[in-house]
Design a protein around this motif. Structure first.
Motif, PDB file in Angstrom:
ATOM      1  N   UNK A 191      -4.727  19.578  -3.678  1.00 36.17           N
ATOM      2  CA  UNK A 191      -5.526  18.799  -2.703  1.00 36.17           C
ATOM      3  C   UNK A 191      -5.171  17.320  -2.775  1.00 36.17           C
ATOM      4  N   UNK A 192      -5.037  16.778  -4.002  1.00 34.43           N
ATOM      5  CA  UNK A 192      -4.658  15.388  -4.176  1.00 34.43           C
ATOM      6  C   UNK A 192      -3.271  15.127  -3.618  1.00 34.43           C
ATOM      7  N   UNK A 193      -2.366  16.115  -3.826  1.00 38.26           N
ATOM      8  CA  UNK A 193      -1.010  15.951  -3.306  1.00 38.26           C
ATOM      9  C   UNK A 193      -1.019  15.858  -1.779  1.00 38.26           C
ATOM     10  N   UNK A 194      -1.812  16.704  -1.118  1.00 40.35           N
ATOM     11  CA  UNK A 194      -1.902  16.674   0.344  1.00 40.35           C
ATOM     12  C   UNK A 194      -2.481  15.348   0.837  1.00 40.35           C
ATOM     13  N   UNK A 195      -3.504  14.842   0.134  1.00 41.92           N
ATOM     14  CA  UNK A 195      -4.127  13.569   0.528  1.00 41.92           C
ATOM     15  C   UNK A 195      -3.138  12.422   0.380  1.00 41.92           C
ATOM     16  N   UNK A 196      -2.419  12.368  -0.741  1.00 48.66           N
ATOM     17  CA  UNK A 196      -1.443  11.297  -0.971  1.00 48.66           C
ATOM     18  C   UNK A 196      -0.336  11.355   0.074  1.00 48.66           C
TER      19      UNK A 196
ATOM     20  N   UNK B   4       0.834  -1.208   0.000  1.00 48.85           N
ATOM     21  CA  UNK B   4       0.000   0.000   0.000  1.00 48.85           C
ATOM     22  C   UNK B   4       0.871   1.262   0.000  1.00 48.85           C
ATOM     23  N   UNK B   5       1.989   1.206   0.747  1.00 47.01           N
ATOM     24  CA  UNK B   5       2.876   2.358   0.800  1.00 47.01           C
ATOM     25  C   UNK B   5       3.538   2.619  -0.562  1.00 47.01           C
ATOM     26  N   UNK B   6       3.904   1.544  -1.231  1.00 40.12           N
ATOM     27  CA  UNK B   6       4.484   1.710  -2.575  1.00 40.12           C
ATOM     28  C   UNK B   6       3.471   2.325  -3.526  1.00 40.12           C
TER      29      UNK B   6
ATOM     30  N   UNK C  27      -0.583  12.475   3.120  1.00 42.44           N
ATOM     31  CA  UNK C  27      -1.136  12.015   4.396  1.00 42.44           C
ATOM     32  C   UNK C  27      -1.218  10.482   4.448  1.00 42.44           C
ATOM     33  N   UNK C  28      -1.705   9.880   3.353  1.00 42.23           N
ATOM     34  CA  UNK C  28      -1.812   8.419   3.299  1.00 42.23           C
ATOM     35  C   UNK C  28      -0.442   7.774   3.408  1.00 42.23           C
ATOM     36  N   UNK C  29       0.539   8.302   2.636  1.00 43.82           N
ATOM     37  CA  UNK C  29       1.883   7.737   2.669  1.00 43.82           C
ATOM     38  C   UNK C  29       2.494   7.898   4.055  1.00 43.82           C
ATOM     39  N   UNK C  30       2.270   9.017   4.711  1.00 41.81           N
ATOM     40  CA  UNK C  30       2.798   9.211   6.053  1.00 41.81           C
ATOM     41  C   UNK C  30       2.185   8.268   7.066  1.00 41.81           C
ATOM     42  N   UNK C  31       0.855   8.076   6.975  1.00 40.01           N
ATOM     43  CA  UNK C  31       0.184   7.157   7.900  1.00 40.01           C
ATOM     44  C   UNK C  31       0.677   5.721   7.721  1.00 40.01           C
ATOM     45  N   UNK C  32       0.847   5.316   6.456  1.00 36.81           N
ATOM     46  CA  UNK C  32       1.341   3.947   6.201  1.00 36.81           C
ATOM     47  C   UNK C  32       2.758   3.775   6.718  1.00 36.81           C
TER      48      UNK C  32
ATOM     49  N   UNK D 124       3.106   6.057  -2.583  1.00 37.64           N
ATOM     50  CA  UNK D 124       4.255   6.848  -3.033  1.00 37.64           C
ATOM     51  C   UNK D 124       4.248   7.024  -4.547  1.00 37.64           C
ATOM     52  N   UNK D 125       3.869   5.987  -5.262  1.00 38.68           N
ATOM     53  CA  UNK D 125       3.767   6.113  -6.718  1.00 38.68           C
ATOM     54  C   UNK D 125       2.714   7.136  -7.104  1.00 38.68           C
ATOM     55  N   UNK D 126       1.560   7.094  -6.427  1.00 39.25           N
ATOM     56  CA  UNK D 126       0.508   8.066  -6.711  1.00 39.25           C
ATOM     57  C   UNK D 126       0.962   9.486  -6.393  1.00 39.25           C
ATOM     58  N   UNK D 127       1.713   9.655  -5.261  1.00 42.22           N
ATOM     59  CA  UNK D 127       2.199  10.978  -4.885  1.00 42.22           C
ATOM     60  C   UNK D 127       3.195  11.508  -5.920  1.00 42.22           C
ATOM     61  N   UNK D 128       4.057  10.633  -6.408  1.00 41.24           N
ATOM     62  CA  UNK D 128       5.022  11.065  -7.431  1.00 41.24           C
ATOM     63  C   UNK D 128       4.299  11.509  -8.698  1.00 41.24           C
ATOM     64  N   UNK D 129       3.242  10.788  -9.077  1.00 47.60           N
ATOM     65  CA  UNK D 129       2.493  11.166 -10.275  1.00 47.60           C
ATOM     66  C   UNK D 129       1.824  12.520 -10.088  1.00 47.60           C
ATOM     67  N   UNK D 130       1.267  12.759  -8.907  1.00 49.62           N
ATOM     68  CA  UNK D 130       0.604  14.052  -8.650  1.00 49.62           C
ATOM     69  C   UNK D 130       1.626  15.176  -8.658  1.00 49.62           C
ATOM     70  N   UNK D 131       2.802  14.898  -8.055  1.00 46.75           N
ATOM     71  CA  UNK D 131       3.850  15.935  -8.061  1.00 46.75           C
ATOM     72  C   UNK D 131       4.273  16.292  -9.485  1.00 46.75           C
ATOM     73  N   UNK D 132       4.379  15.298 -10.356  1.00 51.56           N
ATOM     74  CA  UNK D 132       4.731  15.572 -11.752  1.00 51.56           C
ATOM     75  C   UNK D 132       3.686  16.406 -12.447  1.00 51.56           C
ATOM     76  N   UNK D 133       2.418  16.069 -12.237  1.00 51.02           N
ATOM     77  CA  UNK D 133       1.344  16.847 -12.852  1.00 51.02           C
ATOM     78  C   UNK D 133       1.297  18.270 -12.283  1.00 51.02           C
ATOM     79  N   UNK D 134       1.581  18.380 -10.989  1.00 47.72           N
ATOM     80  CA  UNK D 134       1.518  19.687 -10.357  1.00 47.72           C
ATOM     81  C   UNK D 134       2.625  20.614 -10.880  1.00 47.72           C
ATOM     82  N   UNK D 135       3.796  20.028 -11.151  1.00 43.27           N
ATOM     83  CA  UNK D 135       4.894  20.847 -11.678  1.00 43.27           C
ATOM     84  C   UNK D 135       4.602  21.369 -13.082  1.00 43.27           C
ATOM     85  N   UNK D 136       3.819  20.638 -13.846  1.00 39.68           N
ATOM     86  CA  UNK D 136       3.508  21.046 -15.224  1.00 39.68           C
ATOM     87  C   UNK D 136       2.249  21.888 -15.316  1.00 39.68           C
ATOM     88  N   UNK D 137       1.597  22.170 -14.212  1.00 39.59           N
ATOM     89  CA  UNK D 137       0.328  22.922 -14.228  1.00 39.59           C
ATOM     90  C   UNK D 137       0.581  24.298 -13.636  1.00 39.59           C
TER      91      UNK D 137
END
Length: 512
Positions: free
Chosen positions: A324-329, A228-230, A331-336, A233-246
């Protein structure tokens, strides 16, 4: 055929010649035999039959089967033949008149056991037989005593089945209660040891089961957390990439104005910066950085009319959603990650405790096994106690067994043994036969020849003739007198037999 007839006549003639010997032997054997028969005590026998009817509706509902009831009846039958029951019979009948001391009662009860028979003729039909043949008592007393014994056995049979069930139930409940107390204390001790062990060691690793089971479950959970943590983290990396291009904001086109356009544009950017600060954005916030860059590039105001004003900048909704998605991801990664660290710490603590106490797992296994065994025994004995209690209530509070006396104890009028008339007759016949046999044997021992052919056959010489016996008158008179005496002796033997038979039947009539 004629030869056999002649031999029979010769034998009868030899017996007749020795008739006094035959009469004397017959008298002797008859007197001895009749004396022996008269010394045999008459044994009177009383019988009764009882029918045992079992109600099957309610007992069957609580598990009391017909086989259980039959076994209970059989146990009562065996109990009746015990020494205690026989002593009760002795004390409850006329036997108590002779058995005064406890030793006499026990001896009389031991002898009474062979005089009582309880036979099951059918599944629920019992025949009770008791006999009495005490030579020191009269025939009437023996007949009365046999009937008393049977009646007392019937009373004990009924009371024994009803009271015996209550006694057996009470004893069983007493035993089960004592065993439950013992098992309860043992179970409480085992539970206390388990709790102490759990508080000392098992708190390090929550869950159920043994230490090894809990470690395995924790490791399995860590495997799931890793996956679940992997994924997080993968989802967070994807959001970070999208956020940098937006871009953080969108720019609207400018409009013609008649006054100073630079001042108006700078005022609009400053208004957006003020709005971001109101939202709590810091200067390092990407939107704030972008707005300040735009403000720095805005030209200073100048004179002139009819100039085109610069376009306005507004927040990008896509950028806000990605944040918002980045913050949620995050939080989930930190909890795991925190949960993984917690589980790893618990595993390390348990492993350290095991290293310090190598017998920890064996100790827990022993505690769990002892508790499980004691708990199973306690539950089973508790269920058995309730079952016994219910069965006892059914047996005592309902008519589960009903006794019916089919044939009451009989009052014997004729002795069951011995068959004295038959024995007296047999003694007479044996006496007559023995007397004749002795006379015949004596005739065979003394070589006399009753006929001329027998003499010729024995000597091998021809017999020219025979001379008849010449009896004088005086001899005839003597022979007549002796014949009368012989007839009187035979008649006296028959009279004695008749008197004995009359006495026997008179005694029987007195019993009746």
């Amino acid at each position: 055929m004629n030869g056999l007839y002649d031999e029979l006549l010769v034998a009868l003639h030899g017996i007749w010649l020795r008739r006094w010997l035959a009469l004397g032997v017959g008298w002797g054997i008859a007197l001895v035999g009749w004396s022996v028969v008269s010394m045999i005590p008459s044994r009177y026998e009383s019988t009764a039959k009882i029918l045992i009817q079992t109600q099957s509706l309610l007992p069957d509902k609580v598990g009391i089967t017909s086989q259980d009831r039959q076994q209970g009846i059989e146990s009562v039958r065996q109990t009746l033949m015990s020494s205690d029951s026989l002593q009760q019979v002795v004390r409850g009948t006329d036997l108590a008149k002779r058995a005064i001391t406890d030793k006499a009662v026990a001896d009389t009860a031991a002898g009474l056991a062979k005089d009582i028979k309880i036979v099951s003729e059918q599944d629920n039909l019992f025949k009770i037989t008791a006999s009495s043949g005490d030579s020191s008592q009269s025939d009437a007393a023996n007949a009365k005593l046999s009937r008393q014994i049977v009646q007392k056995l019937i009373d004990l049979f009924v009371d024994g089945n009803l009271a015996g069930g209550r006694i057996e139930t009470g004893q069983t409940l007493k035993f089960l209660n004592s065993q439950l107390d013992i098992r309860g204390k043992q179970l409480a001790d085992a539970e206390a040891k388990r709790q102490e062990f759990s508080q000392k060691y098992m708190a390090l690793m929550p869950g159920a089961g043994s230490i090894s089971d809990r470690i395995d479950a924790a490791r399995a959970e860590m495997s799931r957390i890793d996956s679940d943590l992997s994924a997080a983290q993968s989802g967070l990396a994807a959001v970070n990439g999208q956020l940098a291009a937006t871009p953080a904001a969108t720019r609207s086109p400018g409009m013609m104005s008649a006054g100073a356009g630079g001042d108006g544009r700078a005022a609009a950017i400053q208004a957006q910066i003020a709005d971001g600060q109101a939202r709590g954005w810091t200067d390092a916030h990407p939107d704030m950085v972008a707005l300040r860059s735009q403000l720095a590039r805005t030209p200073a105001s100048g004179g002139g009319a009819g100039r085109m004003s610069a376009g306005t900048s507004t927040p990008n909704p896509m950028y806000v959603s990605l944040r918002s998605m980045q913050a949620e991801k995050q939080a989930v990664a930190g909890a795991l990650a925190a949960r993984k660290a917690q589980i790893q710490g618990q595993i390390n603590g348990v492993l350290a405790a095991q290293a310090a106490n190598p017998e920890l797992a064996a100790q827990q296994t022993e505690l769990d096994r002892n508790y499980t065994v004691l708990k199973a025994q306690y539950d089973k004995m508790l269920a058995d106690r309730e079952d016994v209690k219910l069965r006892g209530q059914v047996q005592t509070q309902t008519d589960s067994v009903k006794f019916s006396v089919i044939d009451p104890p009989s009052a014997p009028r004729v002795p069951a043994a011995p068959n004295r008339p038959l024995l007296l007759t047999l003694v007479l016949l044996v006496a007559v036969a023995a007397g004749a046999g002795v006379a015949f044997a004596m005739g065979q021992l003394r070589k006399t020849y009753a006929t001329a052919p027998r003499l010729a056959a024995a000597s091998g010489l021809p017999v020219l003739g025979t001379i008849g016996e010449v009896i004088p008158q005086s001899e005839k008179t003597e022979r007549t007198r002796k014949m009368k005496l012989f007839a009187g002796g035979g008649a006296a033997l028959a009279c004695v037999y008749a008197i004995l038979m009359i006495v026997e039947f008179v005694q029987r009539s007195m019993v009746a």
